[in-house]
Write an enzyme that holds these catalytic residues in place. Structure first.
Site, PDB file in Angstrom:
ATOM      1  N   LYS A  50       0.966  -1.290   0.044  1.00 24.42           N
ATOM      2  CA  LYS A  50      -0.046   0.073   0.080  1.00 24.42           C
ATOM      3  C   LYS A  50       0.740   1.354   0.107  1.00 24.42           C
ATOM      4  O   LYS A  50       2.029   1.156   0.154  1.00 24.42           O
ATOM      5  CB  LYS A  50      -1.010  -0.081   1.264  1.00 24.42           C
ATOM      6  CG  LYS A  50      -1.979  -1.374   1.203  1.00 24.42           C
ATOM      7  CD  LYS A  50      -2.983  -1.094   2.202  1.00 24.42           C
ATOM      8  CE  LYS A  50      -3.992  -2.131   2.423  1.00 24.42           C
ATOM      9  NZ  LYS A  50      -4.881  -2.250   3.345  1.00 24.42           N
ATOM     10  N   TYR A  75     -12.653  -2.170  -3.846  1.00 25.28           N
ATOM     11  CA  TYR A  75     -13.227  -2.139  -2.329  1.00 25.28           C
ATOM     12  C   TYR A  75     -14.567  -2.050  -2.325  1.00 25.28           C
ATOM     13  O   TYR A  75     -15.366  -1.751  -1.181  1.00 25.28           O
ATOM     14  CB  TYR A  75     -12.465  -1.080  -1.469  1.00 25.28           C
ATOM     15  CG  TYR A  75     -11.277  -1.353  -1.021  1.00 25.28           C
ATOM     16  CD1 TYR A  75     -10.726  -2.573  -0.060  1.00 25.28           C
ATOM     17  CD2 TYR A  75     -10.017  -0.564  -1.330  1.00 25.28           C
ATOM     18  CE1 TYR A  75      -9.862  -2.518   0.059  1.00 25.28           C
ATOM     19  CE2 TYR A  75      -8.698  -0.979  -1.046  1.00 25.28           C
ATOM     20  CZ  TYR A  75      -8.489  -1.835   0.049  1.00 25.28           C
ATOM     21  OH  TYR A  75      -7.374  -2.296   0.320  1.00 25.28           O
ATOM     22  N   PHE A 113     -15.551   3.803   6.788  1.00 24.49           N
ATOM     23  CA  PHE A 113     -14.176   4.015   6.484  1.00 24.49           C
ATOM     24  C   PHE A 113     -13.942   4.154   4.811  1.00 24.49           C
ATOM     25  O   PHE A 113     -12.681   4.336   4.432  1.00 24.49           O
ATOM     26  CB  PHE A 113     -13.270   3.207   6.927  1.00 24.49           C
ATOM     27  CG  PHE A 113     -13.290   1.701   6.737  1.00 24.49           C
ATOM     28  CD1 PHE A 113     -12.919   1.012   5.552  1.00 24.49           C
ATOM     29  CD2 PHE A 113     -13.913   1.055   7.692  1.00 24.49           C
ATOM     30  CE1 PHE A 113     -13.197  -0.293   5.315  1.00 24.49           C
ATOM     31  CE2 PHE A 113     -14.267  -0.552   7.497  1.00 24.49           C
ATOM     32  CZ  PHE A 113     -13.691  -0.908   6.312  1.00 24.49           C
ATOM     33  N   THR A 149      -5.612  -6.780  10.729  1.00 25.74           N
ATOM     34  CA  THR A 149      -5.965  -5.557  10.103  1.00 25.74           C
ATOM     35  C   THR A 149      -5.390  -4.356  10.784  1.00 25.74           C
ATOM     36  O   THR A 149      -5.018  -3.515  10.501  1.00 25.74           O
ATOM     37  CB  THR A 149      -7.680  -5.335  10.005  1.00 25.74           C
ATOM     38  OG1 THR A 149      -8.057  -6.706   9.294  1.00 25.74           O
ATOM     39  CG2 THR A 149      -7.908  -4.237   9.028  1.00 25.74           C
ATOM     40  N   ARG A 171       2.254  -6.459   9.256  1.00 26.63           N
ATOM     41  CA  ARG A 171       1.498  -5.178   9.705  1.00 26.63           C
ATOM     42  C   ARG A 171       2.112  -4.502  11.206  1.00 26.63           C
ATOM     43  O   ARG A 171       2.351  -3.507  11.596  1.00 26.63           O
ATOM     44  CB  ARG A 171       0.141  -5.468   9.843  1.00 26.63           C
ATOM     45  CG  ARG A 171      -0.577  -5.314   8.439  1.00 26.63           C
ATOM     46  CD  ARG A 171      -1.816  -5.763   8.215  1.00 26.63           C
ATOM     47  NE  ARG A 171      -2.594  -5.370   7.185  1.00 26.63           N
ATOM     48  CZ  ARG A 171      -3.763  -5.878   6.808  1.00 26.63           C
ATOM     49  NH1 ARG A 171      -4.449  -6.887   7.722  1.00 26.63           N
ATOM     50  NH2 ARG A 171      -4.184  -5.513   5.514  1.00 26.63           N
ATOM     51  N   ASN A 198      -2.098   0.263   6.422  1.00 21.58           N
ATOM     52  CA  ASN A 198      -1.519  -1.076   7.228  1.00 21.58           C
ATOM     53  C   ASN A 198      -0.791  -1.716   6.078  1.00 21.58           C
ATOM     54  O   ASN A 198      -0.665  -2.836   6.236  1.00 21.58           O
ATOM     55  CB  ASN A 198      -2.564  -1.734   7.896  1.00 21.58           C
ATOM     56  CG  ASN A 198      -3.809  -2.009   6.894  1.00 21.58           C
ATOM     57  OD1 ASN A 198      -3.498  -1.931   5.738  1.00 21.58           O
ATOM     58  ND2 ASN A 198      -4.629  -2.678   7.450  1.00 21.58           N
ATOM     59  N   HIS A 219      -2.420  -5.515   1.651  1.00 24.65           N
ATOM     60  CA  HIS A 219      -3.676  -6.026   1.371  1.00 24.65           C
ATOM     61  C   HIS A 219      -3.309  -7.426   1.075  1.00 24.65           C
ATOM     62  O   HIS A 219      -2.405  -8.032   0.364  1.00 24.65           O
ATOM     63  CB  HIS A 219      -4.373  -5.673   0.138  1.00 24.65           C
ATOM     64  CG  HIS A 219      -5.467  -6.454  -0.475  1.00 24.65           C
ATOM     65  ND1 HIS A 219      -6.812  -6.275   0.269  1.00 24.65           N
ATOM     66  CD2 HIS A 219      -5.693  -7.100  -1.114  1.00 24.65           C
ATOM     67  CE1 HIS A 219      -7.465  -7.154  -0.339  1.00 24.65           C
ATOM     68  NE2 HIS A 219      -7.018  -8.000  -1.236  1.00 24.65           N
ATOM     69  N   GLU A 248      -9.601 -10.772  -7.425  1.00 20.25           N
ATOM     70  CA  GLU A 248      -8.787  -9.629  -7.492  1.00 20.25           C
ATOM     71  C   GLU A 248      -7.615  -9.895  -8.446  1.00 20.25           C
ATOM     72  O   GLU A 248      -7.147  -8.835  -8.873  1.00 20.25           O
ATOM     73  CB  GLU A 248      -8.231  -9.578  -5.883  1.00 20.25           C
ATOM     74  CG  GLU A 248      -9.438  -9.451  -4.976  1.00 20.25           C
ATOM     75  CD  GLU A 248      -9.151  -9.215  -3.483  1.00 20.25           C
ATOM     76  OE1 GLU A 248      -7.826  -9.603  -3.294  1.00 20.25           O
ATOM     77  OE2 GLU A 248     -10.053  -9.218  -2.794  1.00 20.25           O
TER      78      GLU A 248
END
Ligand code: UDP
Length: 140
Positions: A11, A51, A59, A93, A104, A114, A117, A128
């Site tokens: 990320k 998402y 969120f 998470t 993480r 975080n 994914h 995905e």
């Protein structure tokens, strides 16, 4: 047992801190092989589509803003029980709840930023992977 595949994203918080290699090493040390990888800037549309299961969650908007805030590295990982193995090395998470030695726990900045994914099922892994990769981009 035959190898399976999962989908991973490094990320923007991790690419910004130049942690692409460090995160990838943790994935590889966990027994996962990177069989496809590309650095991209996600569009808002791509992030919202990716998402979409979370679109009613509070969120969702901030998450899409975060995921488009900088480059990400999308990857296909291969290994025995790839989905589970990746989830184990990622950690919870919320990094405060992640086990020691997980990605993480080691690198995440917050529950949102975080660092990684990872798909949560074989079925979602396939969806995905297909969302970001053409078959010929994956070299096992
Ligand atoms: N997320 C967030 N706030 C929350 C829960 C999740 O910003 O309260 C973000 C976080 O980046 C997380 C992503 O939304 O990785 C997807 O959430 P999910 O519950 O699917 O967690 P994951 O499978 O990534 O552990």
């Amino acid at each position: 047992m035959a190898a399976t595949r999962t989908f991973s994203i490094i990320k923007p918080d991790a690419t910004r801190r130049n942690l692409t290699g460090a995160v990838t090493k943790m994935l590889e040390d966990a027994g996962l092989r990177v069989v496809a990888s590309k650095r991209i800037k996600m569009s808002r549309e791509q992030a919202e589509g990716f998402y979409s299961v979370h679109k009613e969650r509070p969120f969702f908007n901030d998450l899409c803003t975060f995921m488009t805030s900088g480059p990400v590295v999308v990857q296909v990982l291969e290994g025995e029980n790839a989905v589970l193995r990746n989830r184990e090395v990622m950690g919870a998470t919320n990094p405060e709840q992640a086990d020691e030695g997980t990605i993480r726990k080691t690198y995440a900045e917050s529950i949102e930023a975080n660092s990684v994914h990872g798909s949560d099922s074989d079925e979602n892994a396939k969806i995905e992977i297909d969302y970001f990769f053409e078959p010929e981009e994956i070299v096992g």
